[in-house]
Design a protein around this motif. Structure first.
Motif, short mmCIF file in Angstrom:
data_model
loop_
_atom_site.label_atom_id
_atom_site.label_comp_id
_atom_site.label_asym_id
_atom_site.label_seq_id
_atom_site.Cartn_x
_atom_site.Cartn_y
_atom_site.Cartn_z
N THR A 11 0.84 -1.20 0.00
CA THR A 11 0.00 0.00 0.00
C THR A 11 0.87 1.24 0.00
O THR A 11 1.72 1.39 0.86
CB THR A 11 -0.91 0.02 1.24
OG1 THR A 11 -1.60 -1.21 1.32
CG2 THR A 11 -1.91 1.15 1.18
N PRO A 12 0.67 2.13 -0.99
CA PRO A 12 1.47 3.35 -1.02
C PRO A 12 1.09 4.27 0.15
O PRO A 12 0.09 4.03 0.83
CB PRO A 12 1.09 4.00 -2.34
CG PRO A 12 0.29 3.01 -3.08
CD PRO A 12 -0.26 2.04 -2.09
N THR A 24 -7.08 -0.33 0.91
CA THR A 24 -6.52 -1.65 0.64
C THR A 24 -6.56 -1.92 -0.86
O THR A 24 -7.35 -1.34 -1.59
CB THR A 24 -7.31 -2.78 1.35
OG1 THR A 24 -8.68 -2.66 0.98
CG2 THR A 24 -7.17 -2.68 2.85
N TYR A 25 -5.69 -2.83 -1.25
CA TYR A 25 -5.62 -3.21 -2.66
C TYR A 25 -6.88 -3.97 -3.05
O TYR A 25 -7.31 -4.87 -2.34
CB TYR A 25 -4.39 -4.08 -2.87
CG TYR A 25 -4.13 -4.42 -4.31
CD1 TYR A 25 -3.71 -3.43 -5.20
CD2 TYR A 25 -4.29 -5.71 -4.78
CE1 TYR A 25 -3.47 -3.74 -6.52
CE2 TYR A 25 -4.05 -6.02 -6.10
CZ TYR A 25 -3.64 -5.03 -6.97
OH TYR A 25 -3.40 -5.34 -8.28
N TRP A 44 -7.11 0.46 -5.90
CA TRP A 44 -7.13 0.45 -4.44
C TRP A 44 -8.44 1.07 -4.02
O TRP A 44 -9.01 1.89 -4.73
CB TRP A 44 -5.98 1.31 -3.90
CG TRP A 44 -4.66 0.97 -4.49
CD1 TRP A 44 -4.20 1.30 -5.74
CD2 TRP A 44 -3.61 0.23 -3.88
NE1 TRP A 44 -2.94 0.79 -5.93
CE2 TRP A 44 -2.55 0.14 -4.79
CE3 TRP A 44 -3.48 -0.38 -2.62
CZ2 TRP A 44 -1.37 -0.52 -4.51
CZ3 TRP A 44 -2.29 -1.02 -2.34
CH2 TRP A 44 -1.25 -1.10 -3.27
N ARG A 45 -8.93 0.69 -2.82
CA ARG A 45 -10.16 1.30 -2.37
C ARG A 45 -10.13 1.55 -0.88
O ARG A 45 -9.60 0.74 -0.12
CB ARG A 45 -11.36 0.43 -2.74
CG ARG A 45 -12.68 1.20 -2.56
CD ARG A 45 -13.82 0.56 -3.28
NE ARG A 45 -14.06 -0.79 -2.78
CZ ARG A 45 -14.94 -1.62 -3.33
NH1 ARG A 45 -15.61 -1.27 -4.39
NH2 ARG A 45 -15.10 -2.82 -2.84
N CYS A 54 -6.38 4.64 -8.49
CA CYS A 54 -5.80 3.80 -9.52
C CYS A 54 -4.38 4.21 -9.82
O CYS A 54 -4.02 5.37 -9.72
CB CYS A 54 -6.63 3.89 -10.80
SG CYS A 54 -8.30 3.28 -10.60
N GLU A 55 -3.60 3.22 -10.22
CA GLU A 55 -2.23 3.48 -10.60
C GLU A 55 -1.92 2.70 -11.86
O GLU A 55 -2.23 1.51 -11.98
CB GLU A 55 -1.29 3.05 -9.47
CG GLU A 55 0.07 3.66 -9.58
CD GLU A 55 0.97 3.27 -8.42
OE1 GLU A 55 2.02 3.88 -8.27
OE2 GLU A 55 0.60 2.35 -7.67
N GLU A 56 -1.29 3.40 -12.81
CA GLU A 56 -0.98 2.81 -14.11
C GLU A 56 0.31 2.02 -14.03
O GLU A 56 1.29 2.48 -13.48
CB GLU A 56 -0.82 3.98 -15.10
CG GLU A 56 -0.66 3.60 -16.53
CD GLU A 56 -0.60 4.85 -17.42
OE1 GLU A 56 -1.50 5.69 -17.32
OE2 GLU A 56 0.37 4.97 -18.18
#
Ligand SMILES: [Zn+2]
Length: 143
Positions: A11-12, A24-25, A44-45, A54-56
């Motif tokens: 988790t970032p 969490t993912y 992630w939510r 979201c991450e690309e």
């Protein structure tokens, strides 16, 4: 501190989406060309406010995001992928945030900015299309 190896990305740094963020993912959405996965969007939510992040990810590149920590999204925006019919391979798609209506400044692979029209969270353009990331959780999208 011992870390257990796992398939789930770490988790970032937490972005304060609400008073009590529990991010969490959730799942990946894979981006396929000719049934081959060329990249993905990690979703992630936050369990508290249900906001999604979201991450690309482009295969072969560890981190291409230039945003530190969790990318921000406004309440009136949705995560989407814009697909360009003019490009090939990894340049063919890009993670963006779409408002319901209006225009978006879109940076093309050759670093030009073009205006694309949005209608009901969808790009309306002869050479570009789009889909909403959260409609495709756990699936692969052929672009
Ligand atoms: Zn939250």
């Amino acid at each position: 501190m011992s870390e257990t190896p796992s398939e789930t990305p770490k988790t970032p740094e937490i972005y304060k989406c609400c008073d009590n963020p529990q991010i969490t993912y959730l799942a990946p959405v894979n981006i396929n060309i000719d049934e081959r996965t060329i990249g993905s969007v990690d979703v992630w939510r936050c369990a508290a406010c249900m906001k999604a992040f979201c991450e690309e990810k482009t295969l072969g590149i560890d981190s291409i995001t230039d945003i530190v920590g969790m990318p921000r999204i406004e309440d009136d925006e949705k995560w989407a992928v814009i697909v360009s019919k003019l490009q090939k391979g990894k340049d063919k798609w890009k993670l963006v945030k779409l408002k319901q209506n209006g225009m978006i400044k879109f940076e093309t692979a050759d670093e030009k900015f073009i205006d694309l029209k949005i209608e009901d969270y969808k790009i309306v353009d002869d050479f570009h299309s789009s889909f909403l990331v959260l409609d495709h959780i756990h699936t692969a999208v052929e672009i």
